[in-house]
Design a protein around this motif. Structure first.
Motif, mmCIF file in Angstrom:
data_model
loop_
_atom_site.group_PDB
_atom_site.id
_atom_site.type_symbol
_atom_site.label_atom_id
_atom_site.label_comp_id
_atom_site.label_asym_id
_atom_site.label_seq_id
_atom_site.Cartn_x
_atom_site.Cartn_y
_atom_site.Cartn_z
ATOM 1 N N PRO A 127 -10.078 4.692 -4.853
ATOM 2 C CA PRO A 127 -9.257 3.595 -5.384
ATOM 3 C C PRO A 127 -7.841 3.561 -4.808
ATOM 4 O O PRO A 127 -7.244 2.493 -4.717
ATOM 5 C CB PRO A 127 -9.220 3.856 -6.896
ATOM 6 C CG PRO A 127 -9.634 5.278 -7.079
ATOM 7 C CD PRO A 127 -10.448 5.674 -5.890
ATOM 8 N N LYS A 128 -7.340 4.734 -4.395
ATOM 9 C CA LYS A 128 -5.970 4.728 -3.853
ATOM 10 C C LYS A 128 -5.991 4.553 -2.329
ATOM 11 O O LYS A 128 -5.492 5.399 -1.580
ATOM 12 C CB LYS A 128 -5.245 6.021 -4.241
ATOM 13 C CG LYS A 128 -4.491 5.886 -5.566
ATOM 14 C CD LYS A 128 -3.738 7.146 -5.914
ATOM 15 C CE LYS A 128 -2.317 7.164 -5.409
ATOM 16 N NZ LYS A 128 -1.371 6.357 -6.162
ATOM 17 N N CYS A 129 -6.671 3.516 -1.927
ATOM 18 C CA CYS A 129 -6.781 3.277 -0.483
ATOM 19 C C CYS A 129 -6.850 1.773 -0.203
ATOM 20 O O CYS A 129 -7.470 1.019 -0.953
ATOM 21 C CB CYS A 129 -8.051 3.943 0.052
ATOM 22 S SG CYS A 129 -8.313 3.606 1.802
ATOM 23 N N SER A 176 0.835 -1.195 0.000
ATOM 24 C CA SER A 176 0.000 0.000 0.000
ATOM 25 C C SER A 176 0.878 1.256 0.000
ATOM 26 O O SER A 176 0.606 2.219 -0.729
ATOM 27 C CB SER A 176 -0.912 -0.043 1.232
ATOM 28 O OG SER A 176 -1.651 1.130 1.334
ATOM 29 N N ILE A 177 1.931 1.236 0.799
ATOM 30 C CA ILE A 177 2.812 2.408 0.882
ATOM 31 C C ILE A 177 3.616 2.557 -0.418
ATOM 32 O O ILE A 177 3.816 3.661 -0.916
ATOM 33 C CB ILE A 177 3.737 2.303 2.129
ATOM 34 C CG1 ILE A 177 2.886 2.257 3.397
ATOM 35 C CG2 ILE A 177 4.737 3.446 2.179
ATOM 36 C CD1 ILE A 177 1.845 3.361 3.534
ATOM 37 N N VAL A 212 6.887 8.503 5.963
ATOM 38 C CA VAL A 212 5.451 8.226 5.750
ATOM 39 C C VAL A 212 4.731 8.575 7.044
ATOM 40 O O VAL A 212 5.050 8.046 8.117
ATOM 41 C CB VAL A 212 5.213 6.734 5.406
ATOM 42 C CG1 VAL A 212 3.726 6.429 5.322
ATOM 43 C CG2 VAL A 212 5.914 6.367 4.113
ATOM 44 N N LYS A 213 3.757 9.457 6.954
ATOM 45 C CA LYS A 213 3.082 9.917 8.177
ATOM 46 C C LYS A 213 2.146 8.817 8.712
ATOM 47 O O LYS A 213 1.410 8.187 7.953
ATOM 48 C CB LYS A 213 2.282 11.183 7.880
ATOM 49 C CG LYS A 213 3.188 12.377 7.593
ATOM 50 C CD LYS A 213 2.545 13.663 8.107
ATOM 51 C CE LYS A 213 3.522 14.806 8.137
ATOM 52 N NZ LYS A 213 3.463 15.634 6.928
ATOM 53 N N ARG A 238 -4.432 14.149 0.164
ATOM 54 C CA ARG A 238 -4.272 12.939 -0.669
ATOM 55 C C ARG A 238 -2.928 12.245 -0.457
ATOM 56 O O ARG A 238 -2.585 11.323 -1.184
ATOM 57 C CB ARG A 238 -4.400 13.323 -2.160
ATOM 58 C CG ARG A 238 -5.725 13.951 -2.534
ATOM 59 C CD ARG A 238 -6.748 12.837 -2.784
ATOM 60 N NE ARG A 238 -8.096 13.356 -2.610
ATOM 61 C CZ ARG A 238 -8.885 13.730 -3.604
ATOM 62 N NH1 ARG A 238 -8.465 13.646 -4.829
ATOM 63 N NH2 ARG A 238 -10.099 14.181 -3.349
ATOM 64 N N ASP A 239 -2.153 12.743 0.518
ATOM 65 C CA ASP A 239 -0.811 12.179 0.711
ATOM 66 C C ASP A 239 -0.873 10.702 1.094
ATOM 67 O O ASP A 239 -1.845 10.243 1.674
ATOM 68 C CB ASP A 239 -0.091 12.911 1.871
ATOM 69 C CG ASP A 239 0.041 14.392 1.596
ATOM 70 O OD1 ASP A 239 -0.155 14.793 0.432
ATOM 71 O OD2 ASP A 239 0.319 15.142 2.558
ATOM 72 N N CYS A 240 0.242 10.046 0.769
ATOM 73 C CA CYS A 240 0.397 8.669 1.239
ATOM 74 C C CYS A 240 0.509 8.709 2.758
ATOM 75 O O CYS A 240 1.287 9.504 3.308
ATOM 76 C CB CYS A 240 1.668 8.111 0.612
ATOM 77 S SG CYS A 240 2.190 6.558 1.306
ATOM 78 N N LYS A 241 -0.282 7.900 3.450
ATOM 79 C CA LYS A 241 -0.268 7.949 4.913
ATOM 80 C C LYS A 241 -0.905 6.689 5.507
ATOM 81 O O LYS A 241 -1.599 5.940 4.796
ATOM 82 C CB LYS A 241 -1.036 9.179 5.423
ATOM 83 C CG LYS A 241 -2.474 9.249 4.944
ATOM 84 C CD LYS A 241 -3.112 10.561 5.336
ATOM 85 C CE LYS A 241 -4.436 10.806 4.641
ATOM 86 N NZ LYS A 241 -4.373 10.852 3.162
ATOM 87 N N ILE A 242 -0.667 6.510 6.787
ATOM 88 C CA ILE A 242 -1.276 5.374 7.491
ATOM 89 C C ILE A 242 -2.138 5.949 8.613
ATOM 90 O O ILE A 242 -1.691 6.834 9.348
ATOM 91 C CB ILE A 242 -0.188 4.448 8.090
ATOM 92 C CG1 ILE A 242 0.686 3.877 6.962
ATOM 93 C CG2 ILE A 242 -0.811 3.328 8.916
ATOM 94 C CD1 ILE A 242 1.876 3.055 7.437
#
Ligand SMILES: [Zn+2]
Ligand SMILES: [Zn+2]
Length: 493
Positions: free
Chosen positions: A367-369, A253-254, A290-291, A339-343
Motif C-alpha cells: 500500500p505504501k507504493c 508519493s514522496i 530522498v534516495k 522500507r525507506d522512502c525512495k525512488i
C-alpha cells in the motif's frame, strides 16, 4: 515535356508493416532507361507477438537493394538490419553520425536478448530489457558477430548536407526531435530531361527534444514539390487531452514517504525522467536526501552515452544528485527489503522485461507504493495488466494470487511522438505538398488521420501505406496504387 514523359520515372513504395512495429518501407525507383533501383527506409524488428513470423524472412531479395536509410535507432526501425545483411544485402546503410554510434548499442543488446530467448530453457533466468518476442526457433535471428559485420557498412552522415547514394539519387538528413541522433530524410531522384521526384520520410517524428535544439526547416526544403511519407502514431491524439500528472504524483508519493517506482524505456525516456527528477531537486521541491536508484544495464549504457556527448546537448548535467545505480541481483534484493522512502527508475518501460519484472510483482501488493508507467504500455504486457486490474482486486500474477494495493498511474506526457497538431504543423511547412502517404499508425488511426489531413491541408492526394498496396508517386504526386501481392504473403494477420 509530354505527359508520357512525366510517368517515365517513378517511385513505388510499400510498407512491410501494417501498424507501428517492424518499420520498413521498400522503395523501387524506375528510371526512364528502365533501370530499377531498390532501397529501404528503416528495417525494424516486429516486436508484437502476432507478427513474430514476419521476422524470419523478407518478402524481397535483400541482395537486390542498392542501399538502406535509417531514421533512428529504435529496434522497431533497425532491429532486422543484421538479418538483412546475413540474407545478402551488401550495400551501405546511411544514417546520422550519432545514430551510427548508437546502433551497435541497441543491436548488440537485441542480439543478447535473442540468444537468451533461445536458451530460455536454461535454469538461469536472465533479465532482459526490451520487448523482443521469444522466437520459436533453434537459432537466434542474428548474433553479435552479425551485428559487427552489418556495422562495417553503416555510414554516419552530417545533418543538412546532401550526399549522393547512387548516380541519380541524392539524400539529405535533417534533425528530428524524436530521439538523440534521429532524422527525417529527403530523397531526391533525378534524371536528365525529367522533373526530379522528391520524397520525404519523417521516420518517427517529434518537433522537440529536451536534450537538444531541433533546427527549423530550411527554406529551400519548404519550397520543394514534396511527396511526404509521414508517421501517424498519434495522428488522432490532440495535445489538449494529455494532462500532465508526473510532477504531482512524484511529489505526493514522496510526501507520503512511499516507494515510488518509475518504469522507463532505456533509451530516451530514462534520461528524460531522470532529468525531470533533477529539475525537481534543483527547484527545491524534491529533497536531495530522498534516495534515487536507477536499474537497467542498457539504460546505464545510454546514460553514459548521453554524458559522453554532452557537447552536442543543451542539457549537460541531467542525472539527479546522488543517483545510485543498481548493479546486480544482490543490490536489487536489498532494495526490496528496505522500507525507506525512495525512488526507483527501472526498465523496461512496459514492465514485462528488465528489472521491472522483479520490482513490479513485489511492490504491486504494497500500500505504501506508487507505480508510474512513463510511456505507452502495449496489450499483454505486465504494465497494461497492472493498470487494468482494479485497486483492491485479487488477481493472478504469474500464477500467484496477488492483491493490488499500490497506486498505479500511467502518463503519455513524455511521448517522443508528434501529436496530431504537431504533424499537421509539420506538413504546413511545405508550400507545394504533392502527396501525403500515411505510415506507422494503427489502421483506424491512419484512416482518420488521412481525413483530417484532407480537411486541413487539402494536398493533391492522400494515400495510406500498408503491405497491401504499392503506392506509385512521380514528380507531380501520386500516380496510382496497385496490389502488392508479392509483399503481403507473410503478414500473418
Ligand atoms: Zn521511434
Ligand atoms: Zn517507430
Amino acid at each position: 515535356m509530354s505527359k508520357k514523359n512525366k510517368a517515365d520515372m517513378y517511385l513505388d513504395m510499400v510498407a512491410l508493416h501494417k501498424e507501428v512495429t517492424g518499420s520498413c518501407i521498400l522503395c523501387t525507383v524506375r528510371f526512364p532507361s528502365r533501370e530499377k533501383v531498390k532501397f529501404i527506409v528503416d528495417c525494424g524488428l516486429f516486436q508484437e507477438e502476432k507478427y513474430q513470423t514476419s521476422n524470419y524472412s523478407f518478402p524481397f531479395n535483400p541482395g537486390e537493394l542498392s542501399f538502406a536509410l535509417v531514421t533512428h535507432t529504435h529496434i522497431d526501425h533497425i532491429g532486422r538490419i543484421p538479418k538483412l545483411c546475413k540474407e545478402g544485402f551488401n550495400g551501405k546503410t546511411y544514417t546520422t553520425k550519432v545514430a551510427s554510434e548508437l546502433m551497435p548499442i541497441a543491436l548488440n543488446n537485441t542480439a543478447e536478448i535473442l540468444s537468451s530467448n533461445i536458451q530460455k530453457n536454461s535454469k538461469k533466468k536472465s533479465i532482459v530489457e526490451s520487448s523482443i518476442p521469444v522466437f520459436d526457433s533453434s537459432k537466434p535471428l542474428f548474433e553479435k558477430d552479425d551485428v559487427e559485420s552489418a556495422m562495417e557498412n553503416v555510414i554516419g552522415m552530417e545533418y543538412n548536407k546532401p550526399f549522393r547514394v547512387t548516380e541519380n539519387i541524392e539524400v539529405t538528413l535533417f534533425k528530428n526531435g524524436h530521439t538523440l541522433g534521429s532524422c527525417y530524410i529527403l530523397v531526391k531522384i533525378f534524371y536528365h530531361g525529367q522533373e526530379p521526384i522528391y520524397a520525404l520520410f519523417t521516420g518517427d517524428y517529434s518537433p522537440e527534444n529536451k536534450f537538444f535544439d531541433v533546427d527549423s526547416m530550411p527554406k529551400y526544403l519548404k519550397d520543394l514539390p514534396i511527396n511526404l511519407v509521414t508517421e501517424s502514431t498519434y495522428g488522432t491524439t490532440s495535445k489538449k487531452i494529455i494532462a500532465p500528472i508526473f510532477k504531482e504524483t512524484v511529489l505526493n508519493s514522496i510526501k507520503n514517504k512511499e516507494t515510488l517506482i518509475l518504469t522507463v524505456f532505456a533509451f530516451g525516456r530514462m534520461q528524460e525522467i531522470a532529468y525531470e527528477l533533477r529539475k525537481l531537486q534543483d527547484e527545491g521541491l524534491l529533497d536531495k536526501s530522498v534516495k534515487i536508484y536507477s536499474d537497467g544495464k542498457l539504460a546505464h549504457e545510454y546514460n553514459d552515452f548521453y554524458n559522453s556527448h554532452k557537447n552536442g546537448l543543451i542539457v549537460k548535467d541531467f542525472l539527479p544528485k546522488n543517483l545510485i545505480p543498481v548493479l546486480g541481483y544482490e543490490q536489487r534484493n536489498e532494495l526490496l527489503s528496505n522500507r525507506d522512502c525512495k525512488i526507483i527508475l527501472t526498465t523496461s518501460g512496459m514492465g514485462s522485461y528488465g528489472p521491472a519484472q522483479v520490482y513490479l510483482p513485489y511492490y504491486i501488493s504494497k500500500p505504501k507504493c506508487s507505480i508510474v508507467f512513463g510511456g505507452y504500455t502495449a496489450e499483454n504486457t505486465l504494465g497494461r495488466k497492472l493498470q487494468d486490474v482494479e485497486s483492491g482486486e485479487i488477481f493472478n500474477l504469474n500464477g500467484i494470487m496477488t492483491t493490488k494495493k499500490a497506486k498505479v498511474y500511467s502518463t503519455t506526457e513524455f511521448s517522443s511522438h508528434a501529436k496530431q497538431e504537431d504533424l499537421i504543423d509539420f506538413m504546413r511547412n511545405f508550400k507545394n505538398l504533392k502527396s501525403v502517404l500515411i505510415n506507422h499508425g494503427d489502421s483506424l488511426v491512419k484512416e482518420a488521420f488521412a481525413k483530417k489531413i484532407i480537411e486541413e491541408l487539402n494536398p493533391k492526394k492522400v494515400a495510406i501505406l500498408s503491405p497491401e498496396n504499392y503506392i506509385r508517386v512521380g514528380a507531380y504526386g501520386v500516380i496510382k496504387s496497385y496490389p502488392a501481392v508479392d509483399i503481403n504473403f507473410n503478414i500473418t494477420t
